[in-house]
Enzyme design. Sequence first.
Site, PDB file in Angstrom:
ATOM      1  N   LYS A  90       0.847  -1.195   0.000  1.00 60.02           N
ATOM      2  CA  LYS A  90       0.000   0.000   0.000  1.00 60.02           C
ATOM      3  C   LYS A  90       0.881   1.244   0.000  1.00 60.02           C
ATOM      4  O   LYS A  90       1.893   1.302   0.726  1.00 60.02           O
ATOM      5  CB  LYS A  90      -0.911  -0.038   1.227  1.00 60.02           C
ATOM      6  CG  LYS A  90      -1.946   1.072   1.327  1.00 60.02           C
ATOM      7  CD  LYS A  90      -2.809   0.846   2.575  1.00 60.02           C
ATOM      8  CE  LYS A  90      -3.887   1.891   2.743  1.00 60.02           C
ATOM      9  NZ  LYS A  90      -4.724   1.629   3.946  1.00 60.02           N
ATOM     10  N   SER A 164      -9.426   1.428   3.226  1.00 59.40           N
ATOM     11  CA  SER A 164      -8.660   2.269   2.322  1.00 59.40           C
ATOM     12  C   SER A 164      -7.641   1.478   1.497  1.00 59.40           C
ATOM     13  O   SER A 164      -7.098   1.984   0.519  1.00 59.40           O
ATOM     14  CB  SER A 164      -7.917   3.355   3.130  1.00 59.40           C
ATOM     15  OG  SER A 164      -7.005   2.786   4.057  1.00 59.40           O
ATOM     16  N   SER A 188      -9.624  -0.896   7.365  1.00 57.11           N
ATOM     17  CA  SER A 188      -9.089  -0.829   6.007  1.00 57.11           C
ATOM     18  C   SER A 188      -8.413  -2.106   5.546  1.00 57.11           C
ATOM     19  O   SER A 188      -8.197  -2.292   4.349  1.00 57.11           O
ATOM     20  CB  SER A 188      -8.090   0.331   5.901  1.00 57.11           C
ATOM     21  OG  SER A 188      -8.736   1.559   6.154  1.00 57.11           O
TER      22      SER A 188
END
Length: 610
Positions: A90, A164, A188
Amino acid sequence: MSATKSVEQKTAGLGWNIKQWAAAYRQGSEPVELLPLLREQIAALEADAGSSVWIQLGTEQQLLAQIENLQAKRANGDSLPLYGVPFAVKDNIDVAGFSTTAACPEFAYQPTEDATAVHLLKQAGAIVIGKTNLDQFATGLVGTRSPYGAVKNSFNSDYISGGSSSGSAVAVAKGYVAFALGTDTAGSGRVPAGFNHIVGLKASVGAISTTGVVPACRSLDCVSIFALNSLDAERVFEVAGRFDRTDAYSRSRTMIRNTRIQRLAIPTEAPWFGDDTQAAAYEQACEHAEALGYELVKTDFSPLFELANLLYQGPWVAERYAAVGEFLAQDLPGINPVVKSIVAGGINGTAVDAFKAEYRRKDLVRKIDALFTDIDALFVPTTPRFPTMTEVNAEPVLVNSQLGTYTNFVNLADLCAIALPAKLRSDGLPFGITLIAPAWHEIALGQFAAHWQAFMTLPEAPVLLGNKSDESIVVAVVGAHLTGMPLNHQLTSRYATLLEQTLTANKYQLYALANTVPPKPGLVRVSDSALAQDSTLGNQLIVELWRIDLAGFGSFVAEIPQPLGIGTLELADGRLVKGFICEPEAVASATHISEFGGWRAYIKHLNSTK
C-alpha cells in the site's frame, strides 16, 4: 493449475499462492525469469482493465535490483522462507526505491529505507512488485477517494472495492501477487478483503511495526495482510510480526496458545441499512458455523457499536489532523475534498473533549472485555452492506460510516481480527465474515480460519489465470501421526494445519499392530450387520483432523505402508472425512485396544508399565 503448466502458457505467477511460487522454484524456475514476465502481464492486463490498482508498478530495473540482492542472500546461505514471492505494498508504506504518495501527488517523497515490515519480508526473500492505490491518507473504507482513480471491485465494477487498502486487496484478488500489505485503523485491512473474497488479517495493535508508515491515527494504526488463503496470511505474519524498538507503539508478541475458539457471539440486533441480500448471506454463514460445531450466542453489541461511533466523533479525528492536517490545509489540487473535510474536523475539539472521550472508551472497553468471559470470539459480517459506486458518490460520508459498523471498534478495544470469504451472496457478489478476538489470539484465529476454509467449498473469484484457493483435503489421523507422535513430521513438513481433535462415529475398533516401527495402530470399521447384532462392538475413538493441500496429500499417502491405507471415516457429528484405515487381515496378530479410547492413552499406558 500447476506452476509448470502456467509457465508453459506464459502466464507465470498469475493466481499463484505462496506454495505455488515455492513449487515453481523447486522445479527449476528462477525469479529473474518469472518476475519480469509477471510484471509485463500485470501491466498489460491493467492497461486493458483501467482499474487503478497501482500507483507505481515496479519497473524492470527495480525488480532486477531486488532480485540481485535476493541472489546474494541465497549465496550467503540466508534463510529465505518467502524466496522470490511477489507482493504488493500500500502506498502509505515506505519502500526504498519507490516514492511514497499516500495517494496524494503533492505529498510524495522518496524514502531511503524500507518500512520495518517491508524490510523483514525482503529479508525473508519476498519481492515488491509495486505500490498500490488507496483512499487518500488511509481515510476511508470505500476505495474511491484517490486522485489516481477509484479502484474497481474484482467481481463487479459497479460496486466499490472497499478501502482504504483497495489496491492491495484487488491486487491479491486478481492474482497479481501472492500477498499484499495494507494498513488498518478502522477496518481498512478487512472491508476490502470482504468485498473481494480474500483473506484479511489485522493482528493486534503493535504486533507489526508501523515504522515507515504514513500515520492516520498513530496510536491505532496497524499494518495488515491480504492473502489468497489463511495459511499464507499466517506465514507472512510470522515473518513481519516482530518487535521494533524504533516504533514507540510496537509491542512484544505474547501469543496466546492452546486456546480453541468454540463459542461465537453474534449480534442480537444487526443493522443492515436496507441490504437484505447481505443479511441473508450472514444468516447462511451462521448456519454454516453451527454445522461445523460452533455455538452461536446472541449478544448485546451496544458497547461495541457505541465504541465504533467514537472513532470519528472523538479525539481520534484530531489524531488524523496531527498527522496530515496542516498539509491538507494547503488545498492543493491533488487533495481529495472528502478526506480534507473529514480531517479538518479534528481541529475543533478541545483537550477536555479528548479526555472525556478517552474516559468513555475505557468504560466501554471494560464492558467489551466482560463479553469475552462467556464467549471466545465475535462472529460478524465484515460489513453490513455492499454499496455501489453510485450510492457512495451520493452519500460518501454516510455510507463510509455504515461500512465501519463491525470494524471501527476493533483497534479501540485492542482486539485482533481476520476477515474470511464465505459463500457468495444470492446475487453473485462476495460476502465475508470476520472473526474478532482479544489481543494476541492470532493463533486461535488461524485455527478457526483453517477449519472454516477446509469445510467450505467456495466458488472461485473471477481472477485471471491460476487457482486462487489453496485446495486441500481434511485427513483424520489416529496414531503415530498425532501431534507430538513420531510421524507427525510427515504432516507438518508438508505445511499441514491442525484443525481440531474430535471423535469417530460409534462404529470403530482400534488395534495395536504387531511389529511396526514406530508403533502404529489399526482402525477398523465394524460392519453394520455386526453392529445390528451387538451395538457394544462399536467405539468412539479420538482422532485429529489435519488440513493438507492436494500436492502434499499425494506424497503423504505414498509414505503409508501396508496394512494401512486412506479411506473414508465417519465422525461422531456425521461428517465424512478421509482418514487412516487398516486391512482387516492385520488384526489377527494385533492387540485390541479400543477400551483406551485412543492411541495416545494407550501409549501412556504402555509407558507407565515399563
